[in-house]
Design a protein around this motif. Structure first.
Motif, PDB file in Angstrom:
ATOM      1  N   ALA A 165       0.196   7.878  11.754  1.00  0.00           N
ATOM      2  CA  ALA A 165      -0.256   6.510  11.519  1.00  0.00           C
ATOM      3  C   ALA A 165       0.274   6.049  10.158  1.00  0.00           C
ATOM      4  O   ALA A 165       0.994   5.082  10.055  1.00  0.00           O
ATOM      5  CB  ALA A 165      -1.780   6.441  11.551  1.00  0.00           C
ATOM      6  N   TYR A 166      -0.086   6.749   9.136  1.00  0.00           N
ATOM      7  CA  TYR A 166       0.456   6.553   7.800  1.00  0.00           C
ATOM      8  C   TYR A 166       0.339   7.879   7.080  1.00  0.00           C
ATOM      9  O   TYR A 166      -0.027   8.872   7.688  1.00  0.00           O
ATOM     10  CB  TYR A 166      -0.230   5.411   7.042  1.00  0.00           C
ATOM     11  CG  TYR A 166      -1.733   5.504   6.982  1.00  0.00           C
ATOM     12  CD1 TYR A 166      -2.364   6.165   5.929  1.00  0.00           C
ATOM     13  CD2 TYR A 166      -2.528   4.931   7.967  1.00  0.00           C
ATOM     14  CE1 TYR A 166      -3.734   6.253   5.869  1.00  0.00           C
ATOM     15  CE2 TYR A 166      -3.903   5.012   7.910  1.00  0.00           C
ATOM     16  CZ  TYR A 166      -4.502   5.680   6.853  1.00  0.00           C
ATOM     17  OH  TYR A 166      -5.849   5.765   6.793  1.00  0.00           O
ATOM     18  N   ARG A 167       0.686   7.952   5.822  1.00  0.00           N
ATOM     19  CA  ARG A 167       0.829   9.217   5.093  1.00  0.00           C
ATOM     20  C   ARG A 167       1.880  10.079   5.788  1.00  0.00           C
ATOM     21  O   ARG A 167       1.692  11.266   6.015  1.00  0.00           O
ATOM     22  CB  ARG A 167      -0.497   9.978   5.006  1.00  0.00           C
ATOM     23  CG  ARG A 167      -1.569   9.267   4.260  1.00  0.00           C
ATOM     24  CD  ARG A 167      -2.806  10.136   4.128  1.00  0.00           C
ATOM     25  NE  ARG A 167      -4.006   9.358   4.000  1.00  0.00           N
ATOM     26  CZ  ARG A 167      -4.434   8.800   2.876  1.00  0.00           C
ATOM     27  NH1 ARG A 167      -3.746   8.952   1.778  1.00  0.00           N
ATOM     28  NH2 ARG A 167      -5.533   8.090   2.852  1.00  0.00           N
ATOM     29  N   ALA A 168       2.994   9.486   6.096  1.00  0.00           N
ATOM     30  CA  ALA A 168       4.035  10.185   6.853  1.00  0.00           C
ATOM     31  C   ALA A 168       5.160  10.728   5.987  1.00  0.00           C
ATOM     32  O   ALA A 168       6.089  11.321   6.509  1.00  0.00           O
ATOM     33  CB  ALA A 168       4.619   9.235   7.893  1.00  0.00           C
ATOM     34  N   HIS A 169       5.077  10.569   4.664  1.00  0.00           N
ATOM     35  CA  HIS A 169       6.180  11.000   3.810  1.00  0.00           C
ATOM     36  C   HIS A 169       6.457  12.491   3.961  1.00  0.00           C
ATOM     37  O   HIS A 169       7.613  12.909   4.037  1.00  0.00           O
ATOM     38  CB  HIS A 169       5.892  10.698   2.337  1.00  0.00           C
ATOM     39  CG  HIS A 169       5.381   9.327   2.094  1.00  0.00           C
ATOM     40  ND1 HIS A 169       4.498   9.039   1.084  1.00  0.00           N
ATOM     41  CD2 HIS A 169       5.603   8.161   2.738  1.00  0.00           C
ATOM     42  CE1 HIS A 169       4.205   7.764   1.102  1.00  0.00           C
ATOM     43  NE2 HIS A 169       4.858   7.206   2.105  1.00  0.00           N
ATOM     44  N   PHE A 210       0.838  -1.189   0.000  1.00  0.00           N
ATOM     45  CA  PHE A 210       0.000   0.000   0.000  1.00  0.00           C
ATOM     46  C   PHE A 210       0.875   1.242   0.000  1.00  0.00           C
ATOM     47  O   PHE A 210       1.948   1.253   0.595  1.00  0.00           O
ATOM     48  CB  PHE A 210      -0.913   0.021   1.228  1.00  0.00           C
ATOM     49  CG  PHE A 210      -1.904  -1.110   1.236  1.00  0.00           C
ATOM     50  CD1 PHE A 210      -2.997  -1.087   0.386  1.00  0.00           C
ATOM     51  CD2 PHE A 210      -1.726  -2.195   2.069  1.00  0.00           C
ATOM     52  CE1 PHE A 210      -3.906  -2.124   0.382  1.00  0.00           C
ATOM     53  CE2 PHE A 210      -2.628  -3.240   2.082  1.00  0.00           C
ATOM     54  CZ  PHE A 210      -3.725  -3.208   1.228  1.00  0.00           C
ATOM     55  N   CYS A 211       0.405   2.287  -0.646  1.00  0.00           N
ATOM     56  CA  CYS A 211       1.131   3.555  -0.672  1.00  0.00           C
ATOM     57  C   CYS A 211       0.116   4.668  -0.447  1.00  0.00           C
ATOM     58  O   CYS A 211      -0.582   5.080  -1.361  1.00  0.00           O
ATOM     59  CB  CYS A 211       1.853   3.736  -2.008  1.00  0.00           C
ATOM     60  SG  CYS A 211       2.873   5.213  -2.065  1.00  0.00           S
ATOM     61  N   HIS A 212       0.021   5.118   0.782  1.00  0.00           N
ATOM     62  CA  HIS A 212      -0.915   6.181   1.147  1.00  0.00           C
ATOM     63  C   HIS A 212      -0.235   7.523   0.915  1.00  0.00           C
ATOM     64  O   HIS A 212       0.665   7.904   1.651  1.00  0.00           O
ATOM     65  CB  HIS A 212      -1.344   6.039   2.610  1.00  0.00           C
ATOM     66  CG  HIS A 212      -1.996   4.738   2.899  1.00  0.00           C
ATOM     67  ND1 HIS A 212      -3.288   4.464   2.517  1.00  0.00           N
ATOM     68  CD2 HIS A 212      -1.524   3.629   3.509  1.00  0.00           C
ATOM     69  CE1 HIS A 212      -3.598   3.239   2.896  1.00  0.00           C
ATOM     70  NE2 HIS A 212      -2.543   2.709   3.502  1.00  0.00           N
ATOM     71  N   LEU A 213      -0.650   8.216  -0.130  1.00  0.00           N
ATOM     72  CA  LEU A 213       0.025   9.443  -0.551  1.00  0.00           C
ATOM     73  C   LEU A 213      -0.388  10.648   0.285  1.00  0.00           C
ATOM     74  O   LEU A 213      -1.457  10.676   0.889  1.00  0.00           O
ATOM     75  CB  LEU A 213      -0.234   9.693  -2.031  1.00  0.00           C
ATOM     76  CG  LEU A 213       0.287   8.594  -2.951  1.00  0.00           C
ATOM     77  CD1 LEU A 213      -0.125   8.861  -4.387  1.00  0.00           C
ATOM     78  CD2 LEU A 213       1.795   8.468  -2.836  1.00  0.00           C
ATOM     79  N   TYR A 214       0.466  11.657   0.276  1.00  0.00           N
ATOM     80  CA  TYR A 214       0.314  12.849   1.094  1.00  0.00           C
ATOM     81  C   TYR A 214       0.015  14.091   0.253  1.00  0.00           C
ATOM     82  O   TYR A 214      -0.124  15.183   0.794  1.00  0.00           O
ATOM     83  CB  TYR A 214       1.610  13.055   1.895  1.00  0.00           C
ATOM     84  CG  TYR A 214       1.469  13.936   3.094  1.00  0.00           C
ATOM     85  CD1 TYR A 214       0.861  13.469   4.244  1.00  0.00           C
ATOM     86  CD2 TYR A 214       1.952  15.237   3.074  1.00  0.00           C
ATOM     87  CE1 TYR A 214       0.735  14.278   5.358  1.00  0.00           C
ATOM     88  CE2 TYR A 214       1.829  16.049   4.183  1.00  0.00           C
ATOM     89  CZ  TYR A 214       1.218  15.566   5.322  1.00  0.00           C
ATOM     90  OH  TYR A 214       1.086  16.376   6.422  1.00  0.00           O
ATOM     91  N   ASP A 215      -0.088  13.938  -1.077  1.00  0.00           N
ATOM     92  CA  ASP A 215      -0.309  15.124  -1.903  1.00  0.00           C
ATOM     93  C   ASP A 215      -1.647  15.771  -1.582  1.00  0.00           C
ATOM     94  O   ASP A 215      -2.641  15.103  -1.351  1.00  0.00           O
ATOM     95  CB  ASP A 215      -0.166  14.821  -3.392  1.00  0.00           C
ATOM     96  CG  ASP A 215      -1.049  13.691  -3.884  1.00  0.00           C
ATOM     97  OD1 ASP A 215      -1.288  12.761  -3.115  1.00  0.00           O
ATOM     98  OD2 ASP A 215      -1.497  13.759  -5.038  1.00  0.00           O
ATOM     99  N   GLY A 216      -1.629  17.102  -1.514  1.00  0.00           N
ATOM    100  CA  GLY A 216      -2.796  17.860  -1.107  1.00  0.00           C
ATOM    101  C   GLY A 216      -2.802  18.219   0.365  1.00  0.00           C
ATOM    102  O   GLY A 216      -3.630  19.004   0.810  1.00  0.00           O
TER     103      GLY A 216
END
Length: 122
Positions: free
Chosen positions: A97-101, A70-76
């Protein structure tokens, strides 16, 4: 005729009014004004642009199946981590939790290392 402008035409800082917070068991709350210098604003903008470009590349790598799972993106959401990072100290801890990039980059980890972790190359 084309008019030319230089950096001297722009303000060196901006002041923002902030809505007063409701307080619970506190005598004094945060300030209702904030000042941002031109250099700070440019730094925040560059950081948000870098995070957006990193997330768009991550999306591309995920669609190419180079990033697995899974790759939960952070764009926006770039302004969230940039604003939070501007308000806290470097020694403060951030829990995600995730979306930590975006947070990872804003905390000082280079893009190369973040993408290496996502692709399993580290």
């Amino acid at each position: 005729m084309v008019a030319s402008r230089n950096y001297a035409d722009f303000a060196s800082e901006a002041t923002f009014e902030i809505k007063k917070c409701d307080l619970h068991r506190l005598e004094d709350g945060p300030s209702t004004t904030a000042v941002m210098t031109r250099e700070e604003g440019l730094h925040y903008y560059k950081t948000m642009q870098t995070i957006r470009r990193m997330e768009l590349k991550s999306d591309q790598l995920y669609k190419q199946k180079i990033i697995r799972g899974f790759c939960h993106l952070y764009d926006g959401q770039e302004a969230c981590c940039v604003g939070l990072e501007a308000a806290i100290n470097p020694t403060d801890h951030v829990i995600t939790a995730y979306r930590a990039h975006g947070f990872t980059y804003a905390r000082g980890v280079p893009v190369r290392e973040i993408l290496a972790e996502l692709t399993g190359l580290c």
